[in-house]
Design an enzyme around this catalytic site. Structure first.
Site, short mmCIF file in Angstrom:
data_model
loop_
_atom_site.label_atom_id
_atom_site.label_comp_id
_atom_site.label_asym_id
_atom_site.label_seq_id
_atom_site.Cartn_x
_atom_site.Cartn_y
_atom_site.Cartn_z
N VAL A 15 0.83 -1.20 0.00
CA VAL A 15 0.00 0.00 0.00
C VAL A 15 0.88 1.26 0.00
O VAL A 15 0.67 2.18 -0.80
CB VAL A 15 -0.96 0.00 1.22
CG1 VAL A 15 -1.83 1.24 1.20
CG2 VAL A 15 -1.81 -1.26 1.23
N LYS A 107 -6.87 -1.54 10.00
CA LYS A 107 -8.14 -1.91 10.66
C LYS A 107 -7.94 -2.51 12.04
O LYS A 107 -8.77 -2.31 12.93
CB LYS A 107 -8.98 -2.85 9.80
CG LYS A 107 -8.25 -4.00 9.14
CD LYS A 107 -7.71 -3.55 7.81
CE LYS A 107 -6.65 -4.46 7.29
NZ LYS A 107 -6.90 -4.91 5.94
N GLU A 131 -10.31 5.58 5.85
CA GLU A 131 -11.17 5.05 4.79
C GLU A 131 -10.69 3.68 4.28
O GLU A 131 -11.48 2.78 4.02
CB GLU A 131 -11.20 6.04 3.61
CG GLU A 131 -12.04 5.59 2.44
CD GLU A 131 -13.50 5.37 2.82
OE1 GLU A 131 -14.16 6.33 3.19
OE2 GLU A 131 -13.97 4.21 2.75
N GLY A 136 -10.94 -1.79 1.32
CA GLY A 136 -9.90 -1.29 0.42
C GLY A 136 -10.28 -0.02 -0.32
O GLY A 136 -10.47 1.04 0.29
N GLY A 189 -0.61 -9.24 -3.33
CA GLY A 189 -0.64 -8.14 -2.35
C GLY A 189 -1.98 -7.97 -1.66
O GLY A 189 -2.25 -6.92 -1.08
N GLU A 192 -2.87 -10.11 4.40
CA GLU A 192 -2.18 -9.44 5.51
C GLU A 192 -0.79 -10.05 5.67
O GLU A 192 -0.52 -11.15 5.17
CB GLU A 192 -2.96 -9.63 6.82
CG GLU A 192 -4.32 -8.99 6.81
CD GLU A 192 -4.26 -7.49 6.50
OE1 GLU A 192 -3.61 -6.76 7.25
OE2 GLU A 192 -4.85 -7.07 5.52
N LYS A 207 -13.00 -5.46 10.57
CA LYS A 207 -13.78 -4.56 9.71
C LYS A 207 -15.25 -4.53 10.15
O LYS A 207 -15.89 -3.47 10.13
CB LYS A 207 -13.65 -5.00 8.25
CG LYS A 207 -12.23 -4.82 7.72
CD LYS A 207 -12.03 -5.58 6.40
CE LYS A 207 -10.65 -5.37 5.84
NZ LYS A 207 -10.35 -6.28 4.72
N GLY A 304 -5.42 -4.87 -2.34
CA GLY A 304 -4.42 -4.59 -3.39
C GLY A 304 -3.88 -3.18 -3.22
O GLY A 304 -4.58 -2.29 -2.73
P1 NAP Z 1 3.11 -4.83 3.77
O1 NAP Z 1 3.22 -5.00 2.30
O2 NAP Z 1 3.47 -5.95 4.68
O3 NAP Z 1 3.97 -3.53 4.16
C1 NAP Z 1 4.23 -3.13 5.47
C2 NAP Z 1 5.30 -2.05 5.44
O4 NAP Z 1 5.53 -1.59 6.76
C3 NAP Z 1 6.65 -2.52 4.88
O5 NAP Z 1 7.19 -1.54 4.05
C4 NAP Z 1 7.52 -2.69 6.15
O6 NAP Z 1 8.88 -2.43 5.92
C5 NAP Z 1 6.92 -1.61 7.03
N1 NAP Z 1 7.09 -1.90 8.46
C6 NAP Z 1 6.58 -2.93 9.17
N2 NAP Z 1 6.96 -2.85 10.46
C7 NAP Z 1 7.73 -1.75 10.55
C8 NAP Z 1 8.46 -1.14 11.60
N3 NAP Z 1 8.45 -1.65 12.84
N4 NAP Z 1 9.15 -0.01 11.34
C9 NAP Z 1 9.19 0.50 10.09
N5 NAP Z 1 8.52 -0.03 9.06
C10 NAP Z 1 7.81 -1.14 9.28
O7 NAP Z 1 1.62 -4.39 4.19
P2 NAP Z 1 0.51 -3.72 3.26
O8 NAP Z 1 -0.24 -4.79 2.56
O9 NAP Z 1 1.09 -2.60 2.53
O10 NAP Z 1 -0.50 -3.18 4.40
C11 NAP Z 1 -0.21 -2.01 5.13
C12 NAP Z 1 -1.44 -1.63 5.97
O11 NAP Z 1 -2.55 -1.44 5.10
C13 NAP Z 1 -1.89 -2.70 6.97
O12 NAP Z 1 -2.46 -2.08 8.09
C14 NAP Z 1 -2.98 -3.46 6.21
O13 NAP Z 1 -3.91 -4.10 7.07
C15 NAP Z 1 -3.62 -2.30 5.48
N6 NAP Z 1 -4.37 -2.65 4.28
C16 NAP Z 1 -3.78 -3.42 3.34
C17 NAP Z 1 -4.49 -3.69 2.18
C18 NAP Z 1 -3.91 -4.56 1.10
O14 NAP Z 1 -4.65 -4.91 0.17
N7 NAP Z 1 -2.64 -4.93 1.16
C19 NAP Z 1 -5.78 -3.17 1.99
C20 NAP Z 1 -6.34 -2.36 3.00
C21 NAP Z 1 -5.61 -2.11 4.14
P3 NAP Z 1 9.78 -3.33 4.93
O15 NAP Z 1 9.18 -3.15 3.55
O16 NAP Z 1 11.14 -2.75 5.01
O17 NAP Z 1 9.68 -4.73 5.43
N1 HSE Z 2 -5.98 -8.56 3.63
C1 HSE Z 2 -7.09 -7.70 3.37
C2 HSE Z 2 -8.05 -8.40 2.41
C3 HSE Z 2 -6.62 -6.41 2.77
O1 HSE Z 2 -7.66 -9.43 1.82
O2 HSE Z 2 -9.16 -7.94 2.26
C4 HSE Z 2 -7.73 -5.40 2.61
O3 HSE Z 2 -8.16 -4.95 3.86
#
Ligand code: NAP
Ligand code: HSE
Length: 428
Positions: A15, A107, A131, A136, A189, A192, A207, A304
Site C-alpha cells: 500500500v 483496521k 477510509e 480497500g 498483495g 495481511e 472490519k 491490493g
Molecule cells: P506490507 O506489504 O506488509 O507492508 C508493510 C510495510 O511496513 C513494509 O514496508 C515494512 O517495511 C513496514 N514496516 C513494518 N513494520 C515496521 C516497523 N516496525 N518499522 C518501520 N517499518 C515497518 O503491508 P501492506 O499490505 O502494505 O499493508 C499495510 C497496511 O494497510 C496494513 O495495516 C494493512 O492491514 C492495510 N491494508 C492493506 C491492504 C492490502 O490490500 N494490502 C488493503 C487495506 C488495508 P519493509 O518493507 O522494510 O519490510
Molecule cells: N488482507 C485484506 C483483504 C486487505 O484481503 O481484504 C484489505 O483490507
C-alpha cells in the site's frame, strides 16, 4: 495557493509504495482539487536497501517511524505498517499528541485500540481518518459516516476480505486447492502480513467491528464478534452448495436486534441469483440497510496496493482541506451492547459424514424433531453400505442454539464419522 502539505509515510509495502506513486503521479490533479501541493517529505520502513520501484532520493529516511512525529518537516502522518501494537500505535499516539493528524489503512488498530485513540484524540489537536481500513478502495466509511448519516442503520453486512473472496472464487471456478490459491493471493498483495488474519476471519472481524461502531454509534467491540474463517470449507461443500443453488461467501454481519447488536463473521451460503453471490475475486461488497434509504450496496476492489492507495489518498485530500469527522462518526460513541448470538434465527446447511447403514437417517430425524428443527432438503450422493457417505441437510429457520444442540447430538451418534459441518444460509 495555500501552504504545501508535507506528508510522512510510515510503511512502504504494497500500500505505502502505491500511495507514494499516486501522490507523485497525480500531484497536479490533487493540487487543483485541494488548492495545495501535497508532497512526501519523509518515509520509514524496516529495510532501507530494498528496491521498491520508487525514487526516495529527495525524502528523509527515518529508521524509527516514531521519529516522524517529531520531524518539523512533516505535517501529516500516513501510517501503513499495520498491527494494533508496537510501531504503528506508537507512531499514531506520538503524532496525535504532537498535534499532527493521521491517515491509516490499519483496521486492527481502529478495531482494537479505538478506546485509546478516542482518549488521545480528546486531549490532542489532531484527527484520524481510515477510509482504507474497510473494503480497500471502496468508499464505504465515507458512504456510511457521511452519505448515509441521516439514517438509523438496521444492519451493515457483506464480503469484507479480498483474500478470502479470491480464494473461494478460485476454488469454485477451478477446483484448485486452498493453499495453492492462498499463495497467489499473497503474491498479488491482497493478504495481511500474517495471512491467518485473513483466512481465519480475524481481518473481517476487525472490519465488522469498525462498521458496527460507525453504524450504531458505538466504540468498536471486536471481542463480541463471533468469528469463523474459511479453512473448514472443502471442495465438497462448494460442490453441494452449487447443486443446491448457492455460492459460499465469507460474510461479516452487524445487525441491530431487539436484544443488542449481533456481530458475526462466518462462511455462509448465499443464493446464486443475488448480487453478493456474483461478487468474485478480490472484490468486496457491503450492504447498508438504513431506515430511510433502505438497502444501499457498495462494490469494488477490496484489496491490493493501488485500490487501497486510492482510499488512503482520499483521506489525505480531506486532511489537506481540513475536513474530518469524529472517529466513529458521533461525538459520544456508546458502549456496544452485544446480542445473545444463540437466539439468532436462520436457516442452516449441515454436511454429515455418517456410515451408510439402516436407521441413521431415522436417528438424525429424531434429533431434528426433538430440537424442533424443520428440514427443507436432504441430499445423499453415492451408496456404499457400511462405509462413510456424505449427507446434506438444509433446514427451515430455527435458532442458533437449536442448531448447536442438533450438531452435538448428531456428532455423538455411533454412525457419525466426524462432527457435522454447519453453515448459515443468508437470504439477502
Ligand atoms: P506490507 O506489504 O506488509 O507492508 C508493510 C510495510 O511496513 C513494509 O514496508 C515494512 O517495511 C513496514 N514496516 C513494518 N513494520 C515496521 C516497523 N516496525 N518499522 C518501520 N517499518 C515497518 O503491508 P501492506 O499490505 O502494505 O499493508 C499495510 C497496511 O494497510 C496494513 O495495516 C494493512 O492491514 C492495510 N491494508 C492493506 C491492504 C492490502 O490490500 N494490502 C488493503 C487495506 C488495508 P519493509 O518493507 O522494510 O519490510
Ligand atoms: N488482507 C485484506 C483483504 C486487505 O484481503 O481484504 C484489505 O483490507
Amino acid at each position: 495557493m495555500d501552504k504545501t502539505l508535507r506528508v510522512g509515510i510510515a510503511g512502504l509495502g504494497h500500500v505505502g509504495a502505491d500511495v507514494f506513486r499516486l501522490l507523485h503521479e497525480h500531484a497536479d490533479l490533487l493540487s487543483d482539487r485541494t488548492h495545495r501541493r501535497i508532497v512526501v517529505t519523509a518515509v520509514s520502513a524496516r529495510d532501507k536497501t530494498k528496491d521498491r520501484g520508487i525514487d526516495l532520493s529527495s525524502v528523509t529516511w527515518h529508521d524509527d517511524p516514531a521519529a516522524m512525529a517529531g520531524d518539523d518537516n512533516v505535517d501529516l502522518i500516513v501510517e501503513l505498517m499495520g498491527g494494533a501494537e508496537g510501531a504503528a500505535f506508537d507512531l499514531v499516539k506520538k503524532a496525535l499528541e504532537a498535534g499532527k493528524s493521521v491517515v491509516t489503512a490499519n483496521k486492527a488498530l481502529v478495531a482494537l485500540r479505538a478506546p485509546d485513540l478516542l482518549s488521545i484524540l480528546e486531549n490532542g489537536k489532531g484527527a484520524i481518518a481510515y477510509e482504507a481500513a474497510v473494503a480497500g478502495g471502496v468508499p464505504v466509511i465515507k458512504g456510511l459516516r457521511e452519505g448515509l448519516t441521516g439514517n438509523e442503520v438496521r444492519a451493515v453486512y457483506g464480503i469484507l476480505n479480498g483474500t478470502c473472496n479470491y480464494i473461494l472464487s478460485e476454488m469454485t471456478a477451478t477446483g484448485r486447492d486452498f493453499e495453492d490459491v492462498l499463495k497467489e493471493a499473497q503474491a498479488k498483495g491482497y493478504a495481511e502480513a500474517d495471512p491467518s488474519f485473513d483466512v481465519d476471519g480475524i481481518d473481517t472481524g476487525h472490519k465488522t467491528a469498525i462498521l458496527a461502531g460507525i453504524a450504531f454509534g458505538c466504540v468498536p467491540d471486536f471481542k463480541s464478534v463471533s468469528i469463523e474463517g474459511i479453512r473448514g470449507i472443502t471442495p465438497l461443500d462448494i460442490q453441494f452448495a452449487d447443486e443446491l443453488g448457492f455460492r459460499i461467501k465469507l460474510l461479516g454481519i452487524a445487525r441491530q436486534t431487539e436484544d443488542g447488536i449481533a456481530q458475526s463473521v462466518e462462511p455462509c451460503l448465499v443464493p446464486k441469483n443475488t448480487p453478493v453471490a456474483n461478487v468474485e475475486g478480490p472484490l468486496n461488497a457491503v450492504y447498508v440497510d438504513g431506515d430511510y434509504v433502505e438497502k444501499v450496496l457498495f462494490v469494488g476492489a477490496g484489496a491490493g496496493g493501488r485500490p487501497t492507495a486510492s482510499a488512503v489518498v482520499a483521506d489525505i485530500v480531506d486532511m489537506a482541506c481540513d475536513q474530518y469527522l469524529p472517529l466513529m462518526g458521533t461525538y459520544k460513541p456508546a458502549k456496544l451492547k452485544p446480542a445473545d448470538m444463540g437466539a439468532r434465527i436462520g436457516s442452516y446447511y449441515l454436511r454429515l459424514n455418517v456410515l451408510d447403514k439402516p436407521g441413521v437417517i431415522a436417528d438424525v430425524s429424531a434429533i431434528l424433531r426433538d430440537n424442533r428443527v424443520s428440514l427443507e432438503t436432504v441430499l445423499q450422493r453415492g451408496r456404499d453400505p457400511g462405509q462413510p457417505v456424505q449427507v446434506i441437510l438444509t433446514t427451515h429457520e430455527s435458532t442458533e442454539n437449536a442448531i448447536k444442540a442438533v450438531t452435538q447430538q448428531i456428532a455423538a451418534l455411533d454412525a457419525a464419522v466426524e462432527p457435522p459441518h454447519v453453515m448459515r444460509i443468508e437470504g439477502f
